[in-house]
Design a protein around this motif. Structure first.
Motif, PDB file in Angstrom:
ATOM      1  N   PRO A 252      -1.901  -0.890   7.123  1.00  0.00           N
ATOM      2  CA  PRO A 252      -1.152   0.201   6.503  1.00  0.00           C
ATOM      3  C   PRO A 252      -0.477  -0.314   5.234  1.00  0.00           C
ATOM      4  CG  PRO A 252       0.146  -0.755   8.263  1.00  0.00           C
ATOM      5  CD  PRO A 252      -1.149  -1.530   8.221  1.00  0.00           C
ATOM      6  N   ILE A 253      -0.311   0.529   4.246  1.00  0.00           N
ATOM      7  CA  ILE A 253       0.394   0.119   3.033  1.00  0.00           C
ATOM      8  C   ILE A 253       1.881   0.350   3.249  1.00  0.00           C
ATOM      9  CG2 ILE A 253       0.583   0.379   0.542  1.00  0.00           C
ATOM     10  CD1 ILE A 253      -2.132  -0.635   1.526  1.00  0.00           C
ATOM     11  N   MET A 254       2.596  -0.747   3.472  1.00  0.00           N
ATOM     12  CA  MET A 254       4.029  -0.667   3.761  1.00  0.00           C
ATOM     13  C   MET A 254       4.791  -0.113   2.562  1.00  0.00           C
ATOM     14  SD  MET A 254       4.037  -1.951   6.805  1.00  0.00           S
ATOM     15  CE  MET A 254       5.786  -2.208   7.064  1.00  0.00           C
ATOM     16  N   ILE A 273      -6.678   5.236   2.720  1.00  0.00           N
ATOM     17  CA  ILE A 273      -5.516   4.548   2.172  1.00  0.00           C
ATOM     18  C   ILE A 273      -4.545   5.573   1.603  1.00  0.00           C
ATOM     19  CG2 ILE A 273      -6.209   4.164  -0.243  1.00  0.00           C
ATOM     20  CD1 ILE A 273      -5.011   1.376   2.024  1.00  0.00           C
ATOM     21  N   ASN A 274      -3.241   5.290   1.785  1.00  0.00           N
ATOM     22  CA  ASN A 274      -2.195   6.143   1.235  1.00  0.00           C
ATOM     23  C   ASN A 274      -1.277   5.255   0.405  1.00  0.00           C
ATOM     24  OD1 ASN A 274       0.173   7.688   0.792  1.00  0.00           O
ATOM     25  ND2 ASN A 274      -0.252   8.936   2.584  1.00  0.00           N
ATOM     26  N   THR A 275      -1.185   5.546  -0.883  1.00  0.00           N
ATOM     27  CA  THR A 275      -0.447   4.655  -1.793  1.00  0.00           C
ATOM     28  C   THR A 275       0.851   5.293  -2.298  1.00  0.00           C
ATOM     29  OG1 THR A 275      -1.571   5.474  -3.783  1.00  0.00           O
ATOM     30  CG2 THR A 275      -2.646   3.708  -2.567  1.00  0.00           C
ATOM     31  N   SER A 293     -11.494   8.072   2.104  1.00  0.00           N
ATOM     32  CA  SER A 293     -10.469   8.976   1.570  1.00  0.00           C
ATOM     33  C   SER A 293      -9.298   8.180   1.019  1.00  0.00           C
ATOM     34  CB  SER A 293      -9.979   9.942   2.647  1.00  0.00           C
ATOM     35  OG  SER A 293      -9.311   9.248   3.680  1.00  0.00           O
ATOM     36  N   VAL A 294      -8.719   8.705  -0.063  1.00  0.00           N
ATOM     37  CA  VAL A 294      -7.605   8.050  -0.740  1.00  0.00           C
ATOM     38  C   VAL A 294      -6.575   9.083  -1.133  1.00  0.00           C
ATOM     39  CG1 VAL A 294      -6.912   6.703  -2.763  1.00  0.00           C
ATOM     40  CG2 VAL A 294      -9.084   6.224  -1.652  1.00  0.00           C
ATOM     41  N   HIS A 295      -5.304   8.748  -0.893  1.00  0.00           N
ATOM     42  CA  HIS A 295      -4.207   9.577  -1.416  1.00  0.00           C
ATOM     43  C   HIS A 295      -3.441   8.745  -2.433  1.00  0.00           C
ATOM     44  CE1 HIS A 295      -0.969  12.532  -1.579  1.00  0.00           C
ATOM     45  NE2 HIS A 295      -0.153  11.480  -1.631  1.00  0.00           N
TER      46      HIS A 295
END
Length: 332
Positions: A252-254, A273-275, A293-295
Motif C-alpha cells: 500500500p502507498i502509505m 495503486i492509489n497515490t 488501475s491507477v488513481h
C-alpha cells in the motif's frame, strides 16, 4: 651582473621543472595522472577530491588505466602521488584480456564496470573491503566470477548478485554487515518472494529488484537508520526523504510516502495503486508492472515514462487538481 643572476634563476627553474615528475605539480579535481605499479606497469588515476586527497583508478571507453596488452599480475597501490586510492572506475581494466591477477588495497571502497571482458582474470585479492559495486557488469566474462558458486554472491560488503536460478518461493535475508545491494542484484528472479534488509544496509542500487514480479514479503530491520518498512508496509522506504525505493505485490502507498522512486515497482505483479498523498512519481517507477488501475491524486511531479510499458492498464482515475498531468501520465 643583475641580468646574469636573473638568467641563472630562470635556468634553475627550467631545470627543476624538467627533473620533477608531472604529479608533483598542483592537481585539481578531475585531473588525471600516472604512477608505476610495483610490477612497473604504468597506471592512470583520476583525482576525486583534492580536499580529501582521494583518487580512483581511471579508464574510459577504449582507454583502460593500463595498456590492454599487459599480462600477468597487477598490484593497485593504496596511495598514488599522495592521494588515497578509494575507487576503481568503469572501464579501468576493460578487455585487458591477458590480465590474470589483480591485487587490491583495502582502501578501495567502490568498483564500477571495471573488469568487464578480462577473459583471463582468475584471481582478485584484497576485495574484502569493498562497500559498493555500481555496475552489474563489473566482472562479466571473467573466470574469477564464473568460478564462484551459484547462489547469493557477496563481494566484500556488497550483496552483489544472485547467481543462477532461484528455487521456487525463495526468501533471502541479507547478511548483517552488508552495506549495499548491487544494481540488478536480483534482476529477473521471479521465484524471489521475500527479502529482509539488515541494520547495516545503506545503499540500494538502481534496478536491484528488477522484474522480481512475485516479491511479496519485504522487511527492514527496525535498527536500520537509512531505510524502513513502516507499519509493516511491505516496502523499502528511504527514511530521510520518505521515498519508496522498492515495492512489492501487496504494497500500500502509505500516507507518509512523498515520492515513488525510479524502478520501485519495475515488473512487479501489482494490480492497482492509489497515490493520493504522493507528490512525485519518478520516471519508470512502474515500468513493465502488471498495473490494471491507477488513481492519481495530489501528485505534483509526474514524468511521461512513470508508467512505461504498463500494457495491462485499463482504468485511470485522475482527481480534479491533477487534470494538467493527465496527458503525460498515459503509458508509452
Amino acid at each position: 651582473m643583475k641580468q646574469r643572476q636573473t638568467l641563472k634563476t630562470r635556468w634553475a627553474a627550467i631545470l627543476l621543472a624538467l627533473l620533477l615528475p608531472s604529479a608533483a605539480f598542483a592537481l585539481t579535481d578531475g585531473d588525471t595522472f600516472t604512477v608505476n605499479t610495483t610490477e612497473g606497469v604504468t597506471m592512470t588515476f583520476q583525482v576525486i577530491s583534492t580536499t580529501s586527497r582521494t583518487c580512483r583508478v581511471y579508464g574510459d571507453w577504449g582507454h583502460p588505466s593500463i595498456e590492454s596488452t599487459v599480462s600477468g599480475k597487477v598490484t593497485i597501490p593504496s596511495v598514488a602521488s599522495g592521494y588515497s586510492v578509494v575507487e576503481i572506475s568503469d572501464y579501468a581494466f576493460f578487455k585487458c584480456q591477458n590480465l590474470t591477477t589483480v591485487s587490491m588495497p583495502n582502501s578501495i571502497k567502490t568498483i564500477g564496470a571495471a573488469f568487464y571482458g578480462c577473459t583471463s582474470l582468475a584471481a582478485i585479492s584484497g576485495i574484502g573491503s569493498v562497500e559498493n559495486i555500481t555496475s552489474n557488469y563489473a566482472f562479466d566474462n571473467t573466470p574469477w566470477y564464473a568460478n564462484l558458486p551459484n547462489g547469493m554472491i557477496n563481494i566484500g560488503k556488497v550483496a552483489f548478485q544472485y547467481k543462477g536460478t532461484m528455487p521456487e518461493n525463495t526468501t533471502i535475508t541479507i547478511e548483517d554487515g552488508i552495506v549495499s545491494i548491487g544494481p540488478s542484484a536480483f534482476g529477473g528472479q521471479v521465484n524471489l518472494v521475500g527479502i529482509t534488509i539488515p541494520e547495516s544496509l545503506t545503499i540500494i542500487n538502481d534496478k536491484a529488484f528488477r522484474g522480481c514480479r512475485n516479491l511479496s514479503i519485504i522487511t527492514v530491520s527496525p535498527e536500520n537508520k537509512t531505510y524502513d518498512s513502516r507499519n509493516n508496509c511491505n516496502a523499502i522506504i528511504r527514511t530521510a526523504d520518505n521515498t519508496l525505493v522498492v515495492g512489492g505485490v501487496n504494497t500500500p502507498i502509505m500516507g507518509s510516502v512523498k515520492k515513488i522512486a525510479r524502478h520501485a515497482f519495475y515488473g512487479i505483479n501489482i494490480s492497482s495503486i492509489n497515490t493520493n498523498l504522493v507528490e512525485t512519481i519518478e520516471e519508470y517507477a512502474f515500468d513493465a508492472s502488471a498495473l490494471k488501475s491507477v488513481h492519481i491524486g495530489g501528485v505534483k511531479n509526474l514524468y511521461n515514462k512513470s508508467f512505461y510499458s504498463c500494457s495491462n492498464l485499463q482504468s485511470i482515475t485522475v482527481s480534479s487538481d491533477n487534470y494538467n498531468l493527465f496527458a503525460i501520465f498515459l503509458p508509452v
